[in-house]
Design an enzyme around this catalytic site. Structure first.
Site, PDB file in Angstrom:
ATOM      1  N   GLU A   1      -2.077  -8.571   6.284  1.00 33.63           N
ATOM      2  CA  GLU A   1      -2.363  -8.460   7.716  1.00 33.63           C
ATOM      3  C   GLU A   1      -3.426  -9.463   8.148  1.00 33.63           C
ATOM      4  OE1 GLU A   1      -1.013  -4.115   9.028  1.00 33.63           O
ATOM      5  OE2 GLU A   1      -2.915  -4.111   8.047  1.00 33.63           O
TER       6      GLU A   1
ATOM      7  N   PHE B   1      -3.375 -11.939  10.022  1.00 31.80           N
ATOM      8  CA  PHE B   1      -3.407 -12.374  11.424  1.00 31.80           C
ATOM      9  C   PHE B   1      -3.528 -11.201  12.393  1.00 31.80           C
ATOM     10  CE2 PHE B   1      -1.318 -15.976   9.244  1.00 31.80           C
ATOM     11  CZ  PHE B   1      -2.335 -16.908   9.474  1.00 31.80           C
ATOM     12  N   HIS B   2      -3.722 -10.012  11.833  1.00 32.21           N
ATOM     13  CA  HIS B   2      -3.979  -8.881  12.726  1.00 32.21           C
ATOM     14  C   HIS B   2      -5.350  -9.092  13.362  1.00 32.21           C
ATOM     15  CE1 HIS B   2      -4.699  -4.885  14.218  1.00 32.21           C
ATOM     16  NE2 HIS B   2      -3.435  -4.626  14.000  1.00 32.21           N
TER      17      HIS B   2
ATOM     18  N   ARG C   1       0.857  -1.188   0.000  1.00 31.85           N
ATOM     19  CA  ARG C   1       0.000   0.000   0.000  1.00 31.85           C
ATOM     20  C   ARG C   1       0.891   1.235   0.000  1.00 31.85           C
ATOM     21  NH1 ARG C   1      -2.418  -0.337   6.181  1.00 31.85           N
ATOM     22  NH2 ARG C   1      -0.479   0.128   7.237  1.00 31.85           N
TER      23      ARG C   1
ATOM     24  N   ASN D   1      -5.521   7.359   4.470  1.00 36.86           N
ATOM     25  CA  ASN D   1      -5.188   6.566   5.650  1.00 36.86           C
ATOM     26  C   ASN D   1      -3.758   6.887   6.058  1.00 36.86           C
ATOM     27  OD1 ASN D   1      -6.033   4.276   7.470  1.00 36.86           O
ATOM     28  ND2 ASN D   1      -4.083   3.457   6.717  1.00 36.86           N
ATOM     29  N   GLU D   2      -3.613   7.373   7.253  1.00 39.65           N
ATOM     30  CA  GLU D   2      -2.283   7.569   7.849  1.00 39.65           C
ATOM     31  C   GLU D   2      -1.294   8.217   6.878  1.00 39.65           C
ATOM     32  OE1 GLU D   2      -1.171   3.723   9.376  1.00 39.65           O
ATOM     33  OE2 GLU D   2      -2.367   4.035  11.172  1.00 39.65           O
TER      34      GLU D   2
ATOM     35  N   GLU E   1      -8.301   3.905  15.522  1.00 40.15           N
ATOM     36  CA  GLU E   1      -7.867   2.510  15.366  1.00 40.15           C
ATOM     37  C   GLU E   1      -7.029   2.083  16.551  1.00 40.15           C
ATOM     38  OE1 GLU E   1      -5.412   1.468  12.034  1.00 40.15           O
ATOM     39  OE2 GLU E   1      -6.661   2.577  10.639  1.00 40.15           O
TER      40      GLU E   1
HETATM   41  C1  GAL Z   1      -2.759   0.925  11.001  1.00 41.49           C
HETATM   42  C2  GAL Z   1      -3.350   1.046   9.617  1.00 41.49           C
HETATM   43  C3  GAL Z   1      -4.284  -0.106   9.327  1.00 41.49           C
HETATM   44  C4  GAL Z   1      -3.633  -1.395   9.688  1.00 41.49           C
HETATM   45  C5  GAL Z   1      -3.209  -1.347  11.121  1.00 41.49           C
HETATM   46  C6  GAL Z   1      -2.634  -2.631  11.653  1.00 41.49           C
HETATM   47  O1  GAL Z   1      -1.673   1.732  11.227  1.00 41.49           O
HETATM   48  O2  GAL Z   1      -4.062   2.248   9.447  1.00 41.49           O
HETATM   49  O3  GAL Z   1      -4.644  -0.070   7.972  1.00 41.49           O
HETATM   50  O4  GAL Z   1      -2.547  -1.626   8.855  1.00 41.49           O
HETATM   51  O5  GAL Z   1      -2.266  -0.328  11.280  1.00 41.49           O
HETATM   52  O6  GAL Z   1      -1.360  -2.870  11.268  1.00 41.49           O
END
Ligand code: GAL
Length: 672
Positions: free
Chosen positions: A344, A346-347, A104, A142-143, A296
């Site tokens: 991601e 397994f997040h 990304r 995003n960020e 988040e």
């Molecule tokens: C954040 C991001 C999300 C996701 C999350 C977990 O910083 O905005 O898209 O990647 O971390 O790693």
């Protein structure tokens, strides 16, 4: 209403899952879903061909389910077709390598093709959904933080520099280009910092990071104004991310968003996670001028350095309420449903791979109820209020990350977190102030703590002096007041900007090898850093006890006007900082939120609500309120002893299974 929900990515799932999503969201009391953050390739599968039908159906389903939407513009992740059509809009790193898609954030913010494509998709989304009944908030991008060093960036950097410095003489002087024959005779010679033979010019690096922050901000503002133009009643924000790599000065950005939204992922599995949560909440509240939103966090994991740590039962609730206590307008997560694949996969998520029959989903259901009950009580509660302020300055952080500094492990974030942690452990509530952005905010504070504020302008130095002269209590840590905002050192002895008010003059730095520690003559332990300090009006409070500096001042104190100014020339241990700041707070008449709390208990006051978090395993009694191990109590009224308390969350998270509620009381404490 408190916001409760998080990133929802229906494009990753077949439509039949969407109904279950909405049903589970309702069961958990989810109030808002962030939709579309990474959906660009699904919304515009090829250039100029748009597919919004699926998103229409998603938003309608959420609306029917009574769930609001934070609708994103998906511009953080351009689709593969974009790369091939506009290769010059791909980011180039400092080594000159042009990146490609496959992850990304593959874009150069200064590339006109990227900006045009981003505005095109944002416009489509704005015109289609600006009046959708589910829409509660715009979530731009995003960020923001992506870095690029390409030729397009170079051109934009030069324009920014011309505006800032006016002419080349001013730039040459601010950047000290006389050093190593770097004098520029034409703007076209100036590059972004790129791979070079040896150390780069620190002033160039610092200006580049400031430029990048402004350049990214301009891209955000473009989208914000477009979205506002379609419906001025919908708040617009973007989620802030923190990290040493991020060239975004959030304190400057804060005034451009309708609500400061912050992503936060603690990185320690022990009580450090709670300390980080408190730090992030207080910092975000400072950016937001009182209010902010946790956009988040991870529901059920803490990323430590090398692994994921599953949160213990009750910890999701404690962390979430911790942010809320510190002013967040709710608690939101990355992410709603755990994906089956992707980088991601397994997040953690509120609905994990195991499905809703899982501890995390059950805890989320309890948390949803808790937040619903808490919402009306918070509606009238002002944000936490503090008499202690800590300075935060992104540019000082950036300056201390460079090469050619007296030590390679200078740690701005670590220094700021350490003083916050020391206050946290003494139940002293802290705010953050941003002297690099605004200097008007010291007035009402009783104590101002200044860790590693390396860059200081003359007006800030004057405001700090005035703060002390007017009766404030100032604590300055080493590496503060060293340089002007452009990075040039203040001459005559450190800490140049604060020498007079502190009544000291530092004539030599002695960075200390990692792992080496030493003592001061008051018994405090220290490490990292030592200085040869000469007093010039200050009294010595503690001296170096050994080595070449034996007997010379380490910690000093000076009465100045109606106030007091302390200087800490060394890397005090956590205990040392806690003791020192305890003394300073007491002298300044600042009371802890609750005095005498055990280490595992956190107290936060928000309006007339007192939040009590027990991060330990045993019951703790605070005033007349028993807080079970792993639990949270919110007490109404200013004193815990004369008030009603409520337990929050479902029974499991608040009193984790296996934690008998009649376990012996660890300690009693009385509210301050
Ligand atoms: C954040 C991001 C999300 C996701 C999350 C977990 O910083 O905005 O898209 O990647 O971390 O790693």
């Amino acid at each position: 209403m408190l916001f409760f929900g998080g990133d929802y990515n229906p494009e990753q799932w077949p439509e039949r899952v969407w109904d279950e999503d909405v049903a589970l969201m309702r069961q958990a009391g989810v109030t808002i879903a962030t939709v579309g953050v990474f959906a660009w390739s699904h919304l515009e599968p090829s250039e100029g061909r748009f597919e919004f039908g699926w998103l229409d159906r998603v938003l309608d389903k959420l609306h029917e389910g009574g769930i609001k939407v934070a609708l994103a513009t998906p511009t953080a992740s351009p689709p593969p077709w974009f790369t091939l059509a506009y290769p010059s809009a791909m980011p180039v790193n400092a080594d000159g390598v042009r990146l490609t898609h496959g992850s990304r954030d593959t874009y150069c913010v200064s590339a006109p093709a990227y900006r045009t494509a981003a505005m095109t998709i944002a416009l489509k989304i704005a015109s289609r959904y600006a009046h959708h009944p589910a829409l509660a908030m715009w979530h731009v991008h995003n960020e923001y933080g992506t870095d690029c060093r390409c030729d397009l960036t170079a051109a934009a950097f030069r324009t920014w520099l011309q505006k800032k410095h006016g002419d080349l003489d001013a730039l040459n002087s601010a950047w000290t280009t006389a050093f190593w024959s770097q004098r520029y005779s034409d703007w076209a010679q100036i590059m972004p910092p790129r791979a070079t033979q040896y150390l780069p010019n620190p002033a160039q690096v610092l200006d580049f990071r400031r430029f990048l922050s402004d350049e990214l901000l301009a891209a955000y503002i473009e989208q914000r104004d477009l979205l506002r133009g379609h419906n001025p009643d919908i708040p617009v924000t973007t989620n802030f991310v923190q990290g040493g790599w991020v060239s975004v000065d959030h304190a400057r950005w804060a005034s451009e968003v309708d609500i400061v939204a912050v992503d936060h992922y603690p990185s320690s599995s022990g009580i450090g996670a709670e300390e980080e949560t408190a730090f992030a909440g207080d910092l975000a509240r400072g950016w937001g001028g009182g209010s902010w939103l946790l956009m988040e966090t991870a529901p059920n994991l803490i990323y430590t350095r090398d692994r994921m740590h599953a949160k213990e039962p009750g910890r999701l609730t404690r962390h979430s309420l911790g942010y809320v206590a510190r002013g967040s307008a709710g608690a939101m997560y990355f992410q709603w449903r755990q994906p089956r694949g992707g980088a991601e996969m397994f997040h953690s998520a509120l609905v994990p791979h195991a499905g809703p029959d899982s501890p995390v989903f059950r805890e989320a259901v309890g948390l949803g109820r808790t937040l619903k009950n808490l919402a009306p009580r918070l509606a009238s509660a002002p944000p936490p209020d503090s008499q202690i302020a800590i300075t935060w300055d992104a540019a000082s952080w950036w300056a201390l990350q460079g090469g050619g500094l007296p030590a390679s492990d200078l740690d701005y974030l670590g220094a700021v977190r350490q003083v916050h942690r020391a206050l946290f452990r003494s139940s002293l509530q802290a705010d953050f102030v941003f002297p690099g952005v605004s200097v008007s905010s010291f007035g009402d504070y009783r104590v101002l703590v200044v860790p590693h504020l390396y860059l200081v302008s003359d007006p800030v130095a004057a405001a700090v002096r005035e703060f002390v002269a007017g009766g404030g209590h100032l604590v300055v840590g080493y590496l503060s007041g060293i340089a002007l905002p452009d990075g040039r050192v203040r001459l005559g002895g450190y800490p140049g900007a604060f020498r007079e008010v502190l009544g000291v003059r530092v004539v030599e730095w002695q960075p200390v090898a990692p792992g080496e520690s030493f003592v001061l003559d008051d018994g405090s332990h220290a490490s990292r850093w030592r200085e040869r300090v000469e007093t010039a009006g200050a009294s010595t409070i503690a001296r170096y006890a050994d080595g070449v500096l034996a007997g010379s001042p380490a910690v000093t104190r000076r009465r100045f006007g109606a106030g007091v100014a302390w200087y800490v020339s060394t890397g005090l241990s956590d205990e040392g900082w806690q003791r020192l700041l305890g003394v300073v707070a007491a002298e300044a008449g600042v009371e802890p939120v609750v005095a005498g709390l055990p280490d595992s208990v956190e107290a936060v006051r928000r309006g007339d609500l007192l939040f009590l978090f027990n991060h330990g395993e045993s019951v703790v009694t605070v005033g007349s309120t028993a807080v079970p191990g792993g639990g949270v109590r919110v007490v109404s009224g200013l004193s815990a002893s004369s008030s009603t308390s409520s337990a929050f969350g479902c029974p499991a998270p608040i009193t984790p299974p296996g934690t008998p509620s009649d376990k012996p009381t660890a300690k009693s404490a009385s509210p301050g």
